[in-house]
Design an enzyme around this catalytic site. Structure first.
Site, PDB file in Angstrom:
ATOM      1  N   SER A   5      31.224 -22.783 -16.321  1.00  0.00           N
ATOM      2  CA  SER A   5      30.500 -24.117 -15.830  1.00  0.00           C
ATOM      3  C   SER A   5      31.331 -25.019 -16.179  1.00  0.00           C
ATOM      4  O   SER A   5      31.294 -25.233 -17.687  1.00  0.00           O
ATOM      5  CB  SER A   5      29.286 -24.009 -15.856  1.00  0.00           C
ATOM      6  OG  SER A   5      28.675 -25.106 -15.680  1.00  0.00           O
ATOM      7  N   GLU A  35      15.804 -16.591  -7.081  1.00  0.00           N
ATOM      8  CA  GLU A  35      14.717 -17.903  -7.105  1.00  0.00           C
ATOM      9  C   GLU A  35      13.264 -17.551  -7.999  1.00  0.00           C
ATOM     10  O   GLU A  35      12.853 -17.757  -8.784  1.00  0.00           O
ATOM     11  CB  GLU A  35      14.709 -19.010  -6.770  1.00  0.00           C
ATOM     12  CG  GLU A  35      15.906 -19.412  -5.917  1.00  0.00           C
ATOM     13  CD  GLU A  35      15.574 -21.192  -6.448  1.00  0.00           C
ATOM     14  OE1 GLU A  35      15.379 -20.908  -7.783  1.00  0.00           O
ATOM     15  OE2 GLU A  35      17.029 -21.805  -6.423  1.00  0.00           O
ATOM     16  N   ASP A  49      16.031 -23.576   1.499  1.00  0.00           N
ATOM     17  CA  ASP A  49      17.780 -24.056   0.837  1.00  0.00           C
ATOM     18  C   ASP A  49      18.571 -22.950   1.022  1.00  0.00           C
ATOM     19  O   ASP A  49      19.773 -23.176   1.327  1.00  0.00           O
ATOM     20  CB  ASP A  49      17.749 -24.479  -0.914  1.00  0.00           C
ATOM     21  CG  ASP A  49      16.505 -25.284  -0.617  1.00  0.00           C
ATOM     22  OD1 ASP A  49      16.231 -26.168   0.313  1.00  0.00           O
ATOM     23  OD2 ASP A  49      15.502 -25.847  -1.621  1.00  0.00           O
TER      24      ASP A  49
HETATM   25  C1  GLA Z   1      12.737 -27.343  -2.624  1.00  0.00           C
HETATM   26  C2  GLA Z   1      12.020 -25.159  -2.417  1.00  0.00           C
HETATM   27  C3  GLA Z   1      11.933 -24.907  -0.579  1.00  0.00           C
HETATM   28  C4  GLA Z   1      11.054 -25.532  -0.465  1.00  0.00           C
HETATM   29  C5  GLA Z   1      11.599 -27.890  -0.246  1.00  0.00           C
HETATM   30  C6  GLA Z   1      10.531 -28.515   0.175  1.00  0.00           C
HETATM   31  O1  GLA Z   1      13.923 -27.451  -1.850  1.00  0.00           O
HETATM   32  O2  GLA Z   1      13.310 -24.557  -3.133  1.00  0.00           O
HETATM   33  O3  GLA Z   1      12.386 -23.941  -0.897  1.00  0.00           O
HETATM   34  O4  GLA Z   1       9.888 -25.518  -0.289  1.00  0.00           O
HETATM   35  O5  GLA Z   1      11.632 -27.796  -1.459  1.00  0.00           O
HETATM   36  O6  GLA Z   1      10.580 -28.531   1.465  1.00  0.00           O
END
Ligand code: GLA
Length: 393
Positions: free
Chosen positions: A68, A165, A177
């Protein structure tokens, strides 16, 4: 962004041979649909140009070595001996991924040199990294590179990333995400069914601008988990009235009754946000289709107010930067993006006045907070993608 050549050289300097592949994994913003992905809501994320970059090659052993650049450190992982839980180290994401992928059984080693130009919190650097590692790991396991067009395989990897996660790193995040990063571009995504619809990029007359408050997302971990727990508490009160898909899926005609049943004022406000935000995403998709940019901007403003007042995931600096953006006279709407508690907001800005908008927001924000924000426009990007490096590159 690092030039490919630099990355190649740095890989070679770290590992003593030439990498064969380059992989780029974008960050993301979310146009609207915030804090509803973990209760089956509809969201509108867009993958962006800022990205995590990796150069990699197979090393002929069973070990996985990851350098990294950000932490200036090499992590060496034996896939047959992965740590059973997160330790707070940057390599948790790699360890977690290897723990849950099939890799531990097969073991074909690789080396990766990682860098990132995702400049701020809230642009999903962790999903970007996980998506990158999952695609490389899949390549190592199967010899196959999953193409951009193989959307079902990409969604499968997105679920794997979410699992890492949730179950390894310990953040109860939703699917938005990793799905956004792996699929790329701009879309509406149902977090209940995982069906998504690509959207045309926004009108040429407007730009999406990221405004980084420079406020660290200190509460992002604990505050986020607290909101997810509150949603589960609402679901426990409403029980069978909540559809299987989650709270956001409650039919609009039943929502007022549900709100009446929630006697706790905090839970009532949280539910109000979820119901309203779900509706706003539907309206925003319609506004985009009709090229009604003013309509989209108004919905973004409403979304921010709701996140600030009802859901309480904003902070004074995010509120200020959104207010200034609209005050500039060049923006149709602005809102925080991502988990909140600091990090970034986005704004829908008149393309001819992007610089004037940035100057206004930066000067006023700096005067009032003493912090220097970073204001820059962004474009849609393809999803995480592997490229074979040629002999000459
Ligand atoms: C973070 C989480 C997502 C989502 C957003 C809020 O980015 O990783 O899963 O919940 O917050 O919309």
């Amino acid at each position: 962004m690092l030039k490919t050549l630099d990355g190649l050289q740095r890989f070679a300097a770290s590992f003593g041979y030439r990498p064969d592949f380059y992989v780029r994994s974008p960050g993301r913003i979310n146009l609207i649909g915030e804090h509803i992905d973990y209760c089956g809501g509809l969201v509108m994320p867009m993958a962006i140009g800022q990205a995590t970059h990796g150069w990699y090659g197979f090393n002929g052993t069973s070990l996985i070595r990851i350098f990294s650049e950000r932490f200036n450190e090499l992590a060496v992982i034996n896939p047959l001996d992965v740590m059973s839980g997160a330790s707070g180290h940057w390599s948790d994401y790699s360890q977690g991924l290897l723990r849950f992928s099939a890799h531990r059984k097969l073991g074909r080693g690789f080396d990766v040199y990682l860098t990132s130009d995702i400049s701020a919190g809230g642009l999903s650097s962790s999903a970007s990294l996980l998506a990158l590692l999952s695609l490389v790991d899949h390549h190592a396991l199967t010899g196959q590179i999953i193409p951009l067009a193989d959307q079902s395989e990409r969604l499968r990897l997105a679920m794997l990333c979410q699992r890492v996660e949730n179950a390894y790193v310990g953040v109860p995040s939703g699917i938005m995400d990793p799905a956004s990063v792996l699929l790329g571009e701009i879309m509406t995504l149902s977090c209940q069914t995982l069906k998504y619809q690509r959207l045309a990029p926004i009108s040429h007359d407007y730009r999406l601008v990221i405004m980084d408050t420079q406020v660290p997302r200190t509460l992002a971990g604990s505050g986020y988990a607290a909101r997810v727990a509150e949603v589960r508490a609402i679901e426990a009160v409403l029980r069978s009235a909540v559809p299987r898909g989650g709270l956001a899926q409650c039919p609009p005609t039943e929502r007022d009754d549900h709100l009446l049943r929630l006697s706790d004022p905090v839970l009532k406000r949280r539910a109000q946000h979820i119901f309203d935000e779900q509706q706003r995403v539907i309206l925003a998709a319609d506004a985009l289709n009709r090229l009604d940019m003013a309509g989209l901007g108004a919905l973004m403003n409403q979304s921010h107010r709701s996140l600030s007042a009802d859901y309480e995931v904003s902070c004074p600096e995010l509120d200020l930067v959104c207010e200034l953006s609209v005050q500039s006279g060049y923006s149709l709407g602005a809102r925080m993006t991502g988990a909140g508690f600091g990090g970034c907001a986005i704004s829908l800005v008149d393309a001819k006045n992007v610089e004037a908008h940035a100057e206004f927001v930066s000067a006023q924000y700096q005067r009032q907070t003493g912090l220097k924000p970073v204001v820059q426009s962004c474009e849609p990007s393809v999803g995480t993608e592997i490229t074979l490096l040629s002999e000459k590159s």
